[in-house]
Enzyme design. Structure first.
Site, PDB file in Angstrom:
ATOM      1  N   HIS A 298       0.841  -1.200   0.000  1.00  0.00           N
ATOM      2  CA  HIS A 298       0.000   0.000   0.000  1.00  0.00           C
ATOM      3  C   HIS A 298       0.877   1.252   0.000  1.00  0.00           C
ATOM      4  O   HIS A 298       2.105   1.176  -0.106  1.00  0.00           O
ATOM      5  CB  HIS A 298      -1.002  -0.019   1.155  1.00  0.00           C
ATOM      6  CG  HIS A 298      -0.384  -0.068   2.525  1.00  0.00           C
ATOM      7  ND1 HIS A 298       0.508   0.865   2.980  1.00  0.00           N
ATOM      8  CD2 HIS A 298      -0.542  -0.950   3.545  1.00  0.00           C
ATOM      9  CE1 HIS A 298       0.865   0.581   4.203  1.00  0.00           C
ATOM     10  NE2 HIS A 298       0.251  -0.531   4.581  1.00  0.00           N
TER      11      HIS A 298
ATOM     12  N   CYS B  53       1.227 -11.906  22.902  1.00  0.00           N
ATOM     13  CA  CYS B  53       0.236 -11.418  21.938  1.00  0.00           C
ATOM     14  C   CYS B  53       0.568 -12.026  20.581  1.00  0.00           C
ATOM     15  O   CYS B  53       1.649 -11.770  20.025  1.00  0.00           O
ATOM     16  CB  CYS B  53       0.241  -9.899  21.860  1.00  0.00           C
ATOM     17  SG  CYS B  53      -0.830  -9.313  20.526  1.00  0.00           S
TER      18      CYS B  53
ATOM     19  N   HIS C 227      -3.788  -4.711  19.248  1.00  0.00           N
ATOM     20  CA  HIS C 227      -4.686  -5.722  18.696  1.00  0.00           C
ATOM     21  C   HIS C 227      -5.988  -5.873  19.455  1.00  0.00           C
ATOM     22  O   HIS C 227      -6.880  -6.622  19.034  1.00  0.00           O
ATOM     23  CB  HIS C 227      -3.948  -7.061  18.576  1.00  0.00           C
ATOM     24  CG  HIS C 227      -2.797  -6.971  17.622  1.00  0.00           C
ATOM     25  ND1 HIS C 227      -1.519  -6.676  18.023  1.00  0.00           N
ATOM     26  CD2 HIS C 227      -2.761  -7.071  16.276  1.00  0.00           C
ATOM     27  CE1 HIS C 227      -0.737  -6.612  16.960  1.00  0.00           C
ATOM     28  NE2 HIS C 227      -1.460  -6.846  15.889  1.00  0.00           N
TER      29      HIS C 227
ATOM     30  N   LYS D 279      -4.904   5.954  10.955  1.00  0.00           N
ATOM     31  CA  LYS D 279      -4.031   4.955  10.361  1.00  0.00           C
ATOM     32  C   LYS D 279      -4.766   4.251   9.224  1.00  0.00           C
ATOM     33  O   LYS D 279      -5.978   4.045   9.323  1.00  0.00           O
ATOM     34  CB  LYS D 279      -3.701   3.907  11.432  1.00  0.00           C
ATOM     35  CG  LYS D 279      -2.234   3.869  11.805  1.00  0.00           C
ATOM     36  CD  LYS D 279      -1.985   2.848  12.870  1.00  0.00           C
ATOM     37  CE  LYS D 279      -0.882   1.926  12.448  1.00  0.00           C
ATOM     38  NZ  LYS D 279      -0.317   1.126  13.522  1.00  0.00           N
TER      39      LYS D 279
HETATM   40  N1  MSP Z   1       8.840  -7.156   8.147  1.00  0.00           N
HETATM   41  C1  MSP Z   1       8.990  -6.027   8.988  1.00  0.00           C
HETATM   42  C2  MSP Z   1      10.263  -5.286   8.687  1.00  0.00           C
HETATM   43  C3  MSP Z   1      11.509  -6.106   8.786  1.00  0.00           C
HETATM   44  S1  MSP Z   1      12.904  -5.175   8.315  1.00  0.00           S
HETATM   45  C4  MSP Z   1      14.189  -6.122   8.720  1.00  0.00           C
HETATM   46  C5  MSP Z   1       7.821  -5.071   8.811  1.00  0.00           C
HETATM   47  N2  MSP Z   1       7.143  -5.175   7.669  1.00  0.00           N
HETATM   48  S2  MSP Z   1       5.878  -4.259   7.273  1.00  0.00           S
HETATM   49  O1  MSP Z   1       5.344  -4.817   6.062  1.00  0.00           O
HETATM   50  O2  MSP Z   1       4.990  -4.102   8.363  1.00  0.00           O
HETATM   51  O3  MSP Z   1       6.493  -2.895   6.866  1.00  0.00           O
HETATM   52  C6  MSP Z   1       6.632  -1.831   7.762  1.00  0.00           C
HETATM   53  C7  MSP Z   1       7.162  -0.681   7.004  1.00  0.00           C
HETATM   54  O4  MSP Z   1       6.270  -0.328   5.924  1.00  0.00           O
HETATM   55  C8  MSP Z   1       7.305   0.619   7.783  1.00  0.00           C
HETATM   56  O5  MSP Z   1       8.457   0.678   8.571  1.00  0.00           O
HETATM   57  C9  MSP Z   1       7.321   1.595   6.633  1.00  0.00           C
HETATM   58  O6  MSP Z   1       8.536   1.512   5.982  1.00  0.00           O
HETATM   59  C10 MSP Z   1       6.229   1.063   5.747  1.00  0.00           C
HETATM   60  N3  MSP Z   1       4.922   1.546   6.148  1.00  0.00           N
HETATM   61  C11 MSP Z   1       3.835   0.781   6.418  1.00  0.00           C
HETATM   62  N4  MSP Z   1       2.783   1.605   6.687  1.00  0.00           N
HETATM   63  C12 MSP Z   1       3.167   2.883   6.609  1.00  0.00           C
HETATM   64  C13 MSP Z   1       2.499   4.127   6.672  1.00  0.00           C
HETATM   65  N5  MSP Z   1       1.217   4.236   6.936  1.00  0.00           N
HETATM   66  N6  MSP Z   1       3.207   5.239   6.428  1.00  0.00           N
HETATM   67  C14 MSP Z   1       4.533   5.204   6.090  1.00  0.00           C
HETATM   68  N7  MSP Z   1       5.179   4.039   6.020  1.00  0.00           N
HETATM   69  C15 MSP Z   1       4.579   2.877   6.400  1.00  0.00           C
HETATM   70  O7  MSP Z   1       7.602  -4.256   9.695  1.00  0.00           O
END
Ligand code: MSP
Length: 660
Positions: free
Chosen positions: A18, A126, A147, A297
């Site tokens: 997304h 969790c 959650h 969010k």
């Molecule tokens: N798999 C772990 C990361 C492991 S890195 C060794 C993870 N994955 S995630 O799919 O949840 O991705 C999180 C990341 O996605 C955030 O840190 C950011 O880079 C991006 N984002 C997800 N939602 C976001 C927003 N709403 N806004 C900005 N960035 C966001 O955590």
């Protein structure tokens, strides 16, 4: 030669990509491109994180095996990136054999060094967070605050990484390296985390009785690794640790890019893991905020997840990339709205940048047969003040970009774009042409074209397609290997006189937001309406049906009659809360309620200068939102050198009087 290694988080494959994922990856891409433009040898890594309970649950829900599931979703990420202009050099998946091998080697190394131990543990777990929580993590109802479910009490033996042992070292390292974690607010957050008490050791395993979808511990086959120990190591796997050539070249130049949600794993777990494994730590951890939608969010259940491809398809890739970098202050949260995107597109891209290119190209065709003219002197701009402004703007852009202040960097570049537009007005090439002052005209046009070439180069990291189109329109190709950015800041005159330019330019047609409610339409249809818009504003026409200005021709009297022009009295003009150049003006048009018009007059007028004045308003324009405020008309004005004059009647008239 400098080197630069940039990474994004590896994204979980439990949901499709997304806006948030797209943002981090586009920022990392822009930074990678910026470093390439600076001549740095660059390596850019992204990928997917494919182990853990969340993935198993998502696969079950989708009715597939974990492997089938991760293959399918990982491919969605991998296939999306080229569509967004992402130039990653590698795409890593934690289910690849190369990764499994590295994780196991590092685990064994840290275990042998005595920093991993087995301990029986009872705690509140969790499943959503995939971690144990303490009482103080829970909300008033005793639930996980993220959650909203009570954690399960479970007891098991697990392996722990002795993270607490490295707490003192980590704090010292952060204190000694002020930009290790940036921006500063996140550095402070980590320092206060470390000051709060002794760090807990990190649980790094799951018994296979509870989870099998993970990498087996090399020293105990009853266990798999816990998700973070597995995931973080991807950054060194991809470089071929321990003896890969990429690792030797790039590891000491590492910049990680993440959002604030995964600050602790990257700022605390990862450096202490590296220290325990005897590896040097990264250079910078760059942390950005969250994109929110209407201050909330994004979430599937709220149905407000923004899809990057849909935006790209609707508004074009470069407008989307520009908006993301321009709009979010790196480190802070930002609100996403399509209205704001359209506002930026129309103001910064169509009005400022697109208009500059189409005007200057058209004039060069008219005055010099479409060839770059030879100025009297090629190495200095015709207007020294403009030259000085350009140098400053480009220098600031470079500095700010390197400091991740992307919005301010772009603003700085746009100061130049706007100055060039003003220079066109102020130097009035049409008058020079008419008066036969050809040498002066050549100097002015060369200054404009050469400055535009620089804008095209510098904007490449953010808007690669546009930059390439602009350089092509200026008769060149975009050759990264030949760019010398420092020289481009300091020196003037790279554009060869005699170069043939493209016939025309329509980089960013104006766009309208898809309407939410039916708006009153003027009687005009199709071409005539577009013609009016294009001609009235001297800008590119609507995206749906671009109309070249040359093709506009003559209009019928009946076409003119379709315009409802009225004189109104300005009741108030307030600064637009979200746009520096706009006023929100209330105009008395003799109607029941005042008419709200959003007008780009702030550069030239104070609010109090406008109040009480009579102005001419296009009263039957379809309402249009401009950065969150709807405009129900347009105030007519005339640009002159250094300013702007309003159209008005020669004496006072009743508000609402029709112009005919
Ligand atoms: N798999 C772990 C990361 C492991 S890195 C060794 C993870 N994955 S995630 O799919 O949840 O991705 C999180 C990341 O996605 C955030 O840190 C950011 O880079 C991006 N984002 C997800 N939602 C976001 C927003 N709403 N806004 C900005 N960035 C966001 O955590």
């Amino acid at each position: 030669m400098s080197r630069f290694f940039i990474t994004t988080p590896i994204y979980y494959v439990n949901a499709k990509p997304h806006l948030g994922h797209a943002y981090t990856t586009i920022v990392a891409d822009s930074l990678a491109r910026f470093h390439r433009l600076c001549g740095d040898e660059t390596f850019f890594l992204t990928g997917t994180d494919e182990h853990g309970d969340k993935i198993v649950q998502a696969a079950e829900k989708a009715g597939s095996t974990p492997q089938q599931y991760v293959d399918a979703v990982s491919a969605q990420f991998r296939d999306l990136w080229p569509e967004l202009g992402i130039t990653n050099d590698d795409f890593i998946r934690t289910t690849e054999p190369r990764h499994k091998k590295v994780v196991q080697t590092i685990l064994q190394q840290v275990y042998d060094a005595g920093d991993i131990y087995l301990k029986s543990y009872e705690g509140l777990y969790c499943y959503g967070c995939e971690q144990f929580l303490t009482e103080k993590d829970l909300d008033a109802e005793g639930c996980c605050p993220d959650h909203k479910v009570p954690p399960a009490k479970i007891s098991e033996a697990n392996y722990f990484f002795r993270m607490s042992k490295y707490q003192g070292w980590l704090k010292e390292h952060i204190l000694a390296n002020p930009d290790f974690i940036r921006p500063e607010r996140y550095r402070n957050e980590v320092l206060s985390m470390l000051d709060m008490g002794v760090l807990d050791d990190l649980c790094i395993s799951r018994p296979k009785t509870r989870l099998t979808w993970g990498i087996e511990l090399p020293f105990d086959s009853d266990y798999v690794t816990y998700v973070w120990f597995d995931a973080l190591i991807n950054y060194v796997t991809a470089l071929g640790w321990p003896d890969g050539d990429l690792f030797a070249r790039f590891w000491e130049h590492t910049d990680h890019m993440v959002a604030k949600d995964i600050l602790k794993p990257h700022a605390v777990f990862w450096p202490t893991m590296l220290k325990a494994a005897g590896l040097p730590v990264y250079q910078h951890l760059n942390v950005h905020g969250y994109w929110l939608v209407k201050d909330t969010k994004m979430s599937k259940s709220l149905g407000n997840v923004v899809e990057p491809l849909a935006l790209k398809d609707r508004y074009g890739l470069d407008a989307f990339r520009y908006f993301l970098l321009r709009e979010m202050r790196f480190g802070r949260d930002a609100s996403f709205s399509e209205e704001a995107l359209v506002g930026r597109l129309n103001a910064d891209l169509a009005n400022d940048l697109g208009n500059l290119f189409s005007r200057v190209l058209a004039m060069t065709h008219k005055y010099f047969g479409g060839q770059v003219p030879a100025p009297g002197t090629r190495t200095a701009p015709a207007d020294p003040a403009l030259g000085e402004l350009a140098r400053n703007a480009l220098e600031n852009y470079t500095t700010l970009f390197g400091r991740l202040e992307f919005g301010q960097a772009l603003e700085s570049l746009w100061e130049l774009v706007r100055a060039l537009n003003k220079y066109v007005d102020a130097s009035a090439p049409w008058a020079l042409f008419k008066e036969g002052r050809t040498d002066e005209l050549a100097g002015v046009m060369y200054t404009l074209l050469e400055s535009m070439r620089k804008v095209a180069l510098f904007v490449w990291p953010v808007m690669p397609g546009t930059a390439e189109a602009m350089t092509a329109q200026l008769g060149g190709g975009f050759d990264l290997a030949r760019v010398d950015l420092d020289a481009e800041v300091r020196e003037f005159g790279g554009l060869e006189p005699g170069t043939a330019l493209a016939a025309g330019s329509n980089l960013f047609p104006r766009v309208d937001l898809p309407r939410e409610e039916p708006a009153p339409q003027p009687a005009a249809k199709g071409k005539a309406k577009e013609a009016k818009e294009a001609k009235g504003k001297g800008k590119a026409a609507k995206a749906s049906a671009p109309v070249a200005q040359d093709a506009l021709g003559v209009i019928d009297f009946t076409d003119f009659q379709k315009l409802d022009l009225r004189v109104g009295t300005v009741l108030s003009a307030e600064p637009h809360p979200d746009a520096d150049r706009l006023f929100v003006v209330q105009v008395d048009l003799g109607e029941e309620a005042p008419r709200q018009v959003v007008a780009g007059l702030r550069e030239f007028f104070q609010g109090e200068d406008l109040t009480g004045r009579q102005v001419v308003v296009v009263a039957n324009l379809a309402p249009r939102p401009l950065r969150g405020k709807t405009s129900h008309g347009m105030i007519l004005a005339v640009r002159r050198e250094g300013g702007m004059e309003l159209l008005t009647a020669s004496g006072p008239v009743a508000p609402g009087s029709k112009v005919s």
